[in-house]
Design a protein around this motif. Sequence first.
Motif, PDB file in Angstrom:
ATOM      1  N   ILE A 124       0.842  -1.191   0.000  1.00  0.00           N
ATOM      2  CA  ILE A 124       0.000   0.000   0.000  1.00  0.00           C
ATOM      3  C   ILE A 124       0.881   1.246   0.000  1.00  0.00           C
ATOM      4  CG2 ILE A 124      -1.780   1.288   1.215  1.00  0.00           C
ATOM      5  CD1 ILE A 124      -2.815  -1.346   2.322  1.00  0.00           C
ATOM      6  N   GLY A 125       0.840   1.942  -1.134  1.00  0.00           N
ATOM      7  CA  GLY A 125       1.562   3.193  -1.276  1.00  0.00           C
ATOM      8  C   GLY A 125       0.604   4.364  -1.181  1.00  0.00           C
ATOM      9  N   THR A 126       0.997   5.490  -1.749  1.00  0.00           N
ATOM     10  CA  THR A 126       0.194   6.711  -1.655  1.00  0.00           C
ATOM     11  C   THR A 126       0.327   7.538  -2.926  1.00  0.00           C
ATOM     12  OG1 THR A 126       0.001   8.841  -0.483  1.00  0.00           O
ATOM     13  CG2 THR A 126       2.143   7.787  -0.438  1.00  0.00           C
ATOM     14  N   VAL A 127      -0.715   8.267  -3.276  1.00  0.00           N
ATOM     15  CA  VAL A 127      -0.633   9.154  -4.443  1.00  0.00           C
ATOM     16  C   VAL A 127       0.314  10.318  -4.188  1.00  0.00           C
ATOM     17  CG1 VAL A 127      -2.907   8.563  -5.355  1.00  0.00           C
ATOM     18  CG2 VAL A 127      -2.684  10.466  -3.737  1.00  0.00           C
ATOM     19  N   LEU A 176      -0.642  -0.464  -4.660  1.00  0.00           N
ATOM     20  CA  LEU A 176      -1.827   0.390  -4.716  1.00  0.00           C
ATOM     21  C   LEU A 176      -1.470   1.750  -4.130  1.00  0.00           C
ATOM     22  CD1 LEU A 176      -4.660  -2.037  -3.509  1.00  0.00           C
ATOM     23  CD2 LEU A 176      -3.811  -1.649  -5.832  1.00  0.00           C
ATOM     24  N   ARG A 177      -1.654   2.792  -4.927  1.00  0.00           N
ATOM     25  CA  ARG A 177      -1.380   4.148  -4.443  1.00  0.00           C
ATOM     26  C   ARG A 177      -2.706   4.797  -4.043  1.00  0.00           C
ATOM     27  NH1 ARG A 177       3.210   5.182  -9.007  1.00  0.00           N
ATOM     28  NH2 ARG A 177       4.992   4.604  -7.708  1.00  0.00           N
ATOM     29  N   LEU A 178      -2.900   4.933  -2.743  1.00  0.00           N
ATOM     30  CA  LEU A 178      -4.167   5.418  -2.218  1.00  0.00           C
ATOM     31  C   LEU A 178      -4.208   6.932  -2.168  1.00  0.00           C
ATOM     32  CD1 LEU A 178      -4.858   3.085   0.849  1.00  0.00           C
ATOM     33  CD2 LEU A 178      -5.222   2.631  -1.588  1.00  0.00           C
ATOM     34  N   ALA A 179      -5.385   7.481  -2.475  1.00  0.00           N
ATOM     35  CA  ALA A 179      -5.656   8.893  -2.232  1.00  0.00           C
ATOM     36  C   ALA A 179      -5.833   9.109  -0.731  1.00  0.00           C
ATOM     37  CB  ALA A 179      -6.907   9.318  -2.993  1.00  0.00           C
ATOM     38  N   PRO A 277      -1.545  28.720   7.903  1.00  0.00           N
ATOM     39  CA  PRO A 277      -0.936  27.716   7.015  1.00  0.00           C
ATOM     40  C   PRO A 277      -1.149  26.309   7.554  1.00  0.00           C
ATOM     41  CG  PRO A 277       0.747  28.857   8.313  1.00  0.00           C
ATOM     42  CD  PRO A 277      -0.541  29.578   8.560  1.00  0.00           C
ATOM     43  N   ALA A 278      -1.378  25.386   6.646  1.00  0.00           N
ATOM     44  CA  ALA A 278      -1.604  23.987   7.022  1.00  0.00           C
ATOM     45  C   ALA A 278      -0.439  23.137   6.531  1.00  0.00           C
ATOM     46  CB  ALA A 278      -2.909  23.481   6.412  1.00  0.00           C
ATOM     47  N   THR A 279      -0.061  22.153   7.324  1.00  0.00           N
ATOM     48  CA  THR A 279       0.998  21.214   6.948  1.00  0.00           C
ATOM     49  C   THR A 279       0.366  19.942   6.418  1.00  0.00           C
ATOM     50  OG1 THR A 279       2.463  22.099   8.652  1.00  0.00           O
ATOM     51  CG2 THR A 279       2.989  19.919   7.772  1.00  0.00           C
ATOM     52  N   ARG A 280       0.698  19.598   5.158  1.00  0.00           N
ATOM     53  CA  ARG A 280       0.167  18.377   4.563  1.00  0.00           C
ATOM     54  C   ARG A 280       1.297  17.609   3.912  1.00  0.00           C
ATOM     55  NH1 ARG A 280      -3.569  21.898   2.839  1.00  0.00           N
ATOM     56  NH2 ARG A 280      -2.712  21.925   0.742  1.00  0.00           N
ATOM     57  N   LEU A 281       1.031  16.347   3.643  1.00  0.00           N
ATOM     58  CA  LEU A 281       2.025  15.496   3.020  1.00  0.00           C
ATOM     59  C   LEU A 281       2.028  15.639   1.498  1.00  0.00           C
ATOM     60  CD1 LEU A 281       1.497  12.292   5.170  1.00  0.00           C
ATOM     61  CD2 LEU A 281       3.314  13.989   5.398  1.00  0.00           C
ATOM     62  N   GLY A 282       0.980  16.252   0.933  1.00  0.00           N
ATOM     63  CA  GLY A 282       0.882  16.393  -0.511  1.00  0.00           C
ATOM     64  C   GLY A 282       0.595  17.830  -0.915  1.00  0.00           C
TER      65      GLY A 282
END
Length: 332
Positions: A124-127, A176-179, A277-282
């Motif tokens: 399991i990966g990520t987009v 699988l790259r999950l949203a 400001p928000a910190t996100r991974l994408g």
Amino acid sequence: MRSGQRSGPRRVAVIGGTGWVGRHVSEAFERHGHEVLVLARGAAPWTRGLRFRALDLVAAPVRELVETLREEQVDVVVNATDGANARDGWKRTEAEFTAANVDAARRLVEAVATLPGRPRLVHIGTVHEYGPVEAGVLLHEAVEPRPANAYARTKLAGSRAVLDAAREGAVDGVVLRLANACGPHPSPASFPGMLLRLFRDAAAGGEAVVRVTGAQLDFVDVRDAADAVLRAATAADAVGRAVNIGSGVAVPVRTLVAMMVAVTGVPSDAVREDRGPATRLGGDWVRVDNRLAARLLGWRPRFSLEDSLRAMWRAGVTGSRDAPDRGGLPSR
């Protein structure tokens, strides 16, 4: 069906099976009649109905992995671990992310490659592995990955370890790259988890101060994600492929918050926006092209974002193991 793989119920090892996604993956396989083994550092209250063995993928040597998986005679191995999680925190060093997302994945690939019967490895990966893209871009599998932070870079390296080994014929692997996940029992560190906590406080008479940005993101229900893993465990044409799993819709974060107000019944004046400001991974735009998932896995998202938020709220308020979901995952 691969040679040597039995056609009936399978023995499935879910590594990281106590995490948010791993929990739903474990329950989906169990619900469909498979024998599930949860492998994680520590048990969770909800794992009492499943077999559990303690195993830390980050620390386990290849020999321990091989011995465990061979002893269990597994047909399917699901890697649901993630370097960014509620237990270890999301703000980690690149070395910590590398150990969790890259080194562990490579050792798992090495272990699975030595097992008899060529068990299916679903990673399991990520987009977020693709990195930020311009608004309006439909994120398909041919997009060149350009990860922008340590988390995304290491997740991409872990996914590539599985894909390279599969293309070389060493493992029967699928990525699988999950949203962005949404739905029941979210990780407290995730945006849905944070939203659930804030709205529970507001429902108790407090105020929900939600950091809202102009981001538009693709959210996939965690139960739909689990169904994709279930299907990837037997999809012959998916071997050696990375497959994107998402709703196919980019939803403004402000719209998601408004949906949460409607679903929970919390008064709108109890919800206040924080525009810091928000910190996100994408990045600020994610819309997944899920047509390859439909073609290779026969998978399509079943739950709308409103369905997902409603189930998350019900489970979060009642504390139930399983939120009502219109009958559970679809039969295969």
